[in-house]
Design a protein around this motif. Structure first.
Motif, mmCIF file in Angstrom:
data_model
loop_
_atom_site.group_PDB
_atom_site.id
_atom_site.type_symbol
_atom_site.label_atom_id
_atom_site.label_comp_id
_atom_site.label_asym_id
_atom_site.label_seq_id
_atom_site.Cartn_x
_atom_site.Cartn_y
_atom_site.Cartn_z
ATOM 1 N N HIS A 1 31.357 84.955 45.087
ATOM 2 C CA HIS A 1 30.010 84.592 45.543
ATOM 3 C C HIS A 1 30.056 83.384 46.472
ATOM 4 C CE1 HIS A 1 26.379 81.992 44.994
ATOM 5 N NE2 HIS A 1 25.795 83.083 45.404
ATOM 6 N N THR A 2 30.842 82.371 46.067
ATOM 7 C CA THR A 2 30.922 81.123 46.835
ATOM 8 C C THR A 2 31.409 81.426 48.249
ATOM 9 O OG1 THR A 2 31.764 80.300 44.743
ATOM 10 C CG2 THR A 2 31.673 78.728 46.576
ATOM 11 N N LYS A 3 32.408 82.293 48.341
ATOM 12 C CA LYS A 3 32.993 82.626 49.645
ATOM 13 C C LYS A 3 31.959 83.355 50.512
ATOM 14 C CE LYS A 3 37.256 83.050 51.183
ATOM 15 N NZ LYS A 3 38.349 82.392 50.851
ATOM 16 N N HIS A 4 31.329 84.379 49.951
ATOM 17 C CA HIS A 4 30.378 85.173 50.729
ATOM 18 C C HIS A 4 29.132 84.368 51.110
ATOM 19 C CE1 HIS A 4 32.291 89.112 49.162
ATOM 20 N NE2 HIS A 4 32.718 88.827 50.362
ATOM 21 N N ARG A 5 28.639 83.586 50.142
ATOM 22 C CA ARG A 5 27.444 82.768 50.428
ATOM 23 C C ARG A 5 27.776 81.729 51.501
ATOM 24 N NH1 ARG A 5 22.473 80.625 47.499
ATOM 25 N NH2 ARG A 5 22.192 78.584 48.414
ATOM 26 N N GLY A 6 28.972 81.124 51.359
ATOM 27 C CA GLY A 6 29.398 80.100 52.317
ATOM 28 C C GLY A 6 29.476 80.668 53.724
ATOM 29 N N LEU A 7 29.950 81.884 53.815
ATOM 30 C CA LEU A 7 30.089 82.545 55.109
ATOM 31 C C LEU A 7 28.725 82.750 55.755
ATOM 32 C CD1 LEU A 7 31.998 84.015 56.993
ATOM 33 C CD2 LEU A 7 31.794 86.027 55.560
ATOM 34 N N LEU A 8 27.751 83.222 54.964
ATOM 35 C CA LEU A 8 26.410 83.426 55.516
ATOM 36 C C LEU A 8 25.750 82.089 55.852
ATOM 37 C CD1 LEU A 8 24.394 85.538 56.367
ATOM 38 C CD2 LEU A 8 23.425 85.527 54.085
ATOM 39 N N SER A 9 25.981 81.066 54.993
ATOM 40 C CA SER A 9 25.384 79.742 55.271
ATOM 41 C C SER A 9 25.874 79.187 56.598
ATOM 42 C CB SER A 9 25.740 78.715 54.200
ATOM 43 O OG SER A 9 25.644 79.254 52.946
ATOM 44 N N ARG A 10 27.096 79.553 57.001
ATOM 45 C CA ARG A 10 27.636 79.034 58.267
ATOM 46 C C ARG A 10 26.849 79.544 59.463
ATOM 47 N NH1 ARG A 10 33.715 80.562 58.097
ATOM 48 N NH2 ARG A 10 33.519 80.454 60.355
ATOM 49 N N VAL A 11 26.300 80.764 59.362
ATOM 50 C CA VAL A 11 25.543 81.309 60.497
ATOM 51 C C VAL A 11 24.026 81.239 60.279
ATOM 52 C CG1 VAL A 11 27.388 82.808 61.302
ATOM 53 C CG2 VAL A 11 25.786 83.687 59.632
ATOM 54 N N ASN B 1 30.841 88.084 64.829
ATOM 55 C CA ASN B 1 31.883 87.271 65.461
ATOM 56 C C ASN B 1 32.531 86.241 64.562
ATOM 57 O OD1 ASN B 1 31.622 88.548 67.899
ATOM 58 N ND2 ASN B 1 29.961 87.211 68.580
ATOM 59 N N VAL B 2 31.889 85.913 63.431
ATOM 60 C CA VAL B 2 32.400 84.796 62.630
ATOM 61 C C VAL B 2 33.799 85.117 62.076
ATOM 62 C CG1 VAL B 2 31.380 85.538 60.418
ATOM 63 C CG2 VAL B 2 31.688 83.113 60.863
ATOM 64 N N GLU B 3 34.658 84.103 62.132
ATOM 65 C CA GLU B 3 36.017 84.295 61.573
ATOM 66 C C GLU B 3 36.097 83.553 60.258
ATOM 67 O OE1 GLU B 3 39.170 83.456 64.321
ATOM 68 O OE2 GLU B 3 38.894 85.482 65.116
ATOM 69 N N PHE B 4 36.750 84.120 59.286
ATOM 70 C CA PHE B 4 36.845 83.469 57.977
ATOM 71 C C PHE B 4 38.147 83.890 57.295
ATOM 72 C CE2 PHE B 4 35.994 86.820 54.764
ATOM 73 C CZ PHE B 4 35.799 87.875 55.634
ATOM 74 N N GLU B 5 38.494 83.102 56.260
ATOM 75 C CA GLU B 5 39.698 83.437 55.503
ATOM 76 C C GLU B 5 39.277 84.254 54.283
ATOM 77 O OE1 GLU B 5 42.796 81.006 52.867
ATOM 78 O OE2 GLU B 5 42.609 80.199 54.911
ATOM 79 N N ASP B 6 39.765 85.471 54.167
ATOM 80 C CA ASP B 6 39.329 86.320 53.058
ATOM 81 C C ASP B 6 40.097 86.021 51.780
ATOM 82 O OD1 ASP B 6 41.752 87.632 53.183
ATOM 83 O OD2 ASP B 6 40.942 89.478 54.058
#
Ligand code: HEM
Length: 396
Positions: A92-102, A208-213
């Motif tokens: 959850h933290t990873k996915h939420r963090g990713l959306l919060s970035r955009v 376009n967002v890049e992230f570490e999975d």
């Protein structure tokens, strides 16, 4: 204190007739059964503000991974990866963090002029009309369009999405799986189109967002993942915000003195929106699944159970809010549970507040008074949300 199963105190979210005015029963739950157990549907419930907040804060033991909708928990439905409202840490933290970035506060605030222009264009033709439906001709249009703006979906197509969705969402049920599939198919078309036509919107950013999975690989989201995020945003933000604006229409009509105060002193409007969110929470309750035994509200929720956290009751708890059944636009309530609390706190709260404020400002600027036509007003309580499906009003 033991769990109350007294037969004269009964509540479940599926008994829709209770939802016409749920507040007397919520008060009884708070006073008589702070940890309530419902035998018929086998779930627990907390209703006091402190207990609801405590439950939401305890995300390690009271988890979302089995969903936060009671009937989904009971049905043991598998949720797609990326639907992070139904995930737990660390995923959850990873996915939420990713959306919060955009999905940043800056991005949301940048939408304000467009939201206002849209409210103006929707309301101007209604001036001199004698009346309109506050929900279908205003609240729903604004909330749909704002999601469309955010995602970069053209206006005409966005309304078509809403109309189709409404055909699929049956009253008395949560948004069903069929509706979500349909919505997914509509958004899938735009994702492909946006991939070829990038713009300054959230869908483009998500592509376009890049992230570490989770495997340590740096990559972009797959088309399916972008689709899941898009569907989550639209599912979480559309109906809830429409219901908030609908409640503005109803509560200000019922409290003309409060409405006059806002016309005379528009600076009170942000606080008034907060009071509407407290007084009539668009989302009634969210559930959690107990991953272990949890002591709460003077009792124990044994591991492996559903715990319903009733935000709409927490917001009327006299232990937290003085004279809670009074609607007071000057109250500036602190500690409302409408947007949840802790790890899953609503990611769109700032956008919902912005829409509530701008929609109220623009209505009051044109119509300082309106009256609800009770005959045509239709409340649409489902087992998760509560608000108006139709709210016809007359304007002098
Ligand atoms: C008045 C309007 C709204 C209300 C009452 C509302 C309420 C909520 C609540 C109660 C939750 C938490 C559920 C839980 O704890 O299990 C939530 C989560 C969420 N909301 Fe909202 N919401 C509103 C508007 C929006 C808008 C406009 C958006 C975005 C466009 C949005 C996006 C989300 C997302 C992405 C989550 C998941 C957060 C997470 O699980 O980490 N919401 N919302």
């Amino acid at each position: 204190m033991s769990v109350d199963t007294a037969s004269d105190l009964y509540w479940d979210p599926f008994l829709l007739e209770l939802n016409t005015d749920p507040y007397p029963i919520f008060k009884r739950l708070r006073d008589e059964a702070p940890l309530y157990y419902n035998e018929q549907h086998d779930f627990y419930a907390v209703s006091r503000a402190d207990d609801v907040e405590r439950a939401f804060a305890d995300s390690k033991r009271l988890i979302n991974g089995r969903s936060s909708v009671l009937e989904f928990i009971k049905a043991n439905i598998e949720m797609p990866s990326g639907m992070f409202i139904f995930e737990d840490a660390p995923r959850h933290t990873k996915h939420r963090g990713l959306l919060s970035r955009v999905f940043t506060p800056k991005k949301m605030l940048a939408l304000e002029p467009e939201v206002r222009a849209f409210c103006e264009r929707t309301l101007d033709p209604l001036v001199g009309s004698g009346g309109f439906d506050f929900v279908t001709q205003y609240a729903e249009i604004v909330s749909s369009r704002v999601i469309g703006l955010l995602l970069g979906i053209p206006e005409a197509d966005q309304m078509a999405v809403r109309a189709k969705l409404d055909e699929h969402v049956t009253s008395g049920q949560p948004r069903d799986v069929q509706a979500s599939n349909f919505e997914g198919a509509m958004y899938a078309e735009y994702i492909d189109w946006r991939a070829d036509h990038p713009s300054d919107d959230l869908m483009t950013d998500l592509l376009n967002v890049e992230f570490e999975d989770e495997n340590g690989e740096t990559r972009r989201l797959t088309r399916q993942e972008v689709l899941t995020f898009t569907t989550l945003l639209s599912g979480a933000g559309n109906d809830t915000t429409a219901k908030l604006i609908g409640w503005v229409g109803k509560l200000l009509a019922d409290h003309p003195g409060e409405r006059r105060a806002l016309v005379e002193e528009p600076a009170l409007i942000p606080g008034a929106v907060e009071e509407v969110l407290r007084y009539e929470s668009p989302g009634m309750q969210n559930a959690r699944y107990s991953a272990e035994d949890v002591e709460i509200a003077g009792g124990v929720v044994p591991a492996g159970n559903a715990l319903v956290c009733i935000m709409a009751s927490a917001n009327r708890d006299e232990r937290r809010f003085q004279d809670p059944d009074r609607f007071d636009v000057r109250r500036r309530p602190a500690g409302i549970m409408t947007f949840s609390f802790g790890a899953h706190f609503c990611l769109g709260a700032a956008l919902a507040r912005l829409q509530g404020r701008v929609a109220t400002e623009e209505v009051l600027r044109r119509f300082p008074e309106w009256t609800v036509v009770d005959d045509g007003a239709v409340l649409e309580p489902t087992s998760t949300t509560r608000g108006w499906k139709h709210l016809p009003v007359t304007i002098p």
